[in-house]
Design an enzyme around this catalytic site. Sequence first.
Site, short mmCIF file in Angstrom:
data_model
loop_
_atom_site.label_atom_id
_atom_site.label_comp_id
_atom_site.label_asym_id
_atom_site.label_seq_id
_atom_site.Cartn_x
_atom_site.Cartn_y
_atom_site.Cartn_z
N SER A 110 -24.30 10.71 -49.32
CA SER A 110 -25.45 11.42 -48.74
C SER A 110 -24.95 12.53 -48.86
CB SER A 110 -25.87 10.62 -47.24
OG SER A 110 -26.75 11.30 -46.75
N ASP B 133 -35.48 6.85 -52.17
CA ASP B 133 -34.96 7.52 -51.06
C ASP B 133 -35.80 8.25 -50.24
OD1 ASP B 133 -32.72 8.76 -49.80
OD2 ASP B 133 -31.43 8.74 -51.35
N HIS C 194 -31.21 4.22 -49.52
CA HIS C 194 -30.34 5.44 -49.26
C HIS C 194 -28.71 4.86 -48.90
CE1 HIS C 194 -29.19 9.52 -48.61
NE2 HIS C 194 -28.44 9.14 -47.56
#
Length: 481
Positions: free
Chosen positions: A174, A430, A458
């Site tokens: 991320s 996502d 995600h």
Amino acid sequence: MMAAQVIRPARLLSRTAHIVPGQLRVTELTFEVPLNHSNLSAGNLKIFGRQVTKHDTPIVPRTDSELEEYHRRPYLVYLEGGPGFGNREPQDHQLTKTALDRGYTLLLLDYRGTGLSTPINQPHLATLGGPQQQADYLKRFRADSIVRDAEAVRLCLTADYPETHKKWSIFGQSYGGFVALTYLSQFPQGLREVFLTGGLAPVKRTAQEVYTALYKKVIQRNEAYYRKFPEDVERVRKVAQYLDEKSPLLPGGGEFTVERLLGIGLCLGMNGGLDLIHSTILKLAMDIEQFGFITRAAGAAFEGLVPFDTNPIYAVLHESIYTNGPGLASDWAAHGVGKTLAESEPGLSWLSSVPQALDYSSSSSSTNQQPLYFSGEMVYPAHFDCYPELKDMKETAELLAKYDDWPRLYDLDQLARNEVPVYAASYVEDMYVDADFARETAKAVRGTKVFETNVMYHGALRAKTDEVLGQLFKLRDDTLD
């Protein structure tokens, strides 16, 4: 191009090791680095990390040279998501087993301002002076400073390593992927390979462009939520009505507002997020129905879903991760884009630029009842009114939102001629990193190989660890005809 900078090695302050279950040898490391790597007189920060190796008892004791080689295995550095989060314990980390099995020494570094690395908190900020002094301090906690810290630590830890082992590998989840791309821009000479999961940052996009794209996915996830739990249309509105009328406090002292309630949409894009939100709404609604108030148990569980109080960087610097260079201010981009969308999207009416009293009255038999949409990974000015840790940072946050002289995070020319192998997992669904922008970035970074899927979210690194890591290492090790 970004100007090259000479980084001094970090100073190692302490090193202690212990054995933990799972046959892990964990070495806790504390380093000292400059607050400002370009101005060494501006003060210092502490950086904390955990170095992880396999603890075993060989049948035949290792010779000194074998032992030296064993303890000089190449590093794999994990870069956590966020911004604003430190690392979990190695025995609880999804990367530990794979890293050690593949011959790495795993290093879990807490970014400056997070975990045990001189963490940001409001009482400490208050000792620095007023809002302007606090804002100036916080400007030093973005990815450009984080990668300088990491490079300083690398120079320290590998000072006596052979040349073949001085470079290290990095793994960005991320926001950690955003940091990794900044690292590739500034110090590619220190990197052997880069792994990214949900971290192909929108390097060519402004904050306004990012949130325009992300709101579309947030709306889609809201629609999926209410398809799965149509009974929650009425429940959410009833809870919102209660909050609007009663203005209750949460156990931690913060105001429980409608904006804060709908902020749990942060969870919509994670594996199991829909069910987590439903369970939360169900508990809140049943408390109100049975008791006429929200119990401490429900309130405390709710507080933990959006960690702005415990990880304030997540709120105060969130939009600045999308400001790549001078002339760009974030200017509360999520709020501005949301207000515009609210004019045509009734579910976001609570973000309207001309607030009106929401009509919570409804009949459970109504088929046209409009659901209230949750927000996603968005930070709004109103959050600085209802989170205790953020209240005294409100003026500081306003200064940061208006600031438009940020240094560059990414060097697009350097990325275009990149020679460091990059292996990325990208998720079509996502909600936090737009898939189209991720594809754009993959093309912009020379040598990037991508595993793209529409059957993971995600948080797949944690939810589907073996699948994700298996695909990433196939990108590295396998051959395409």
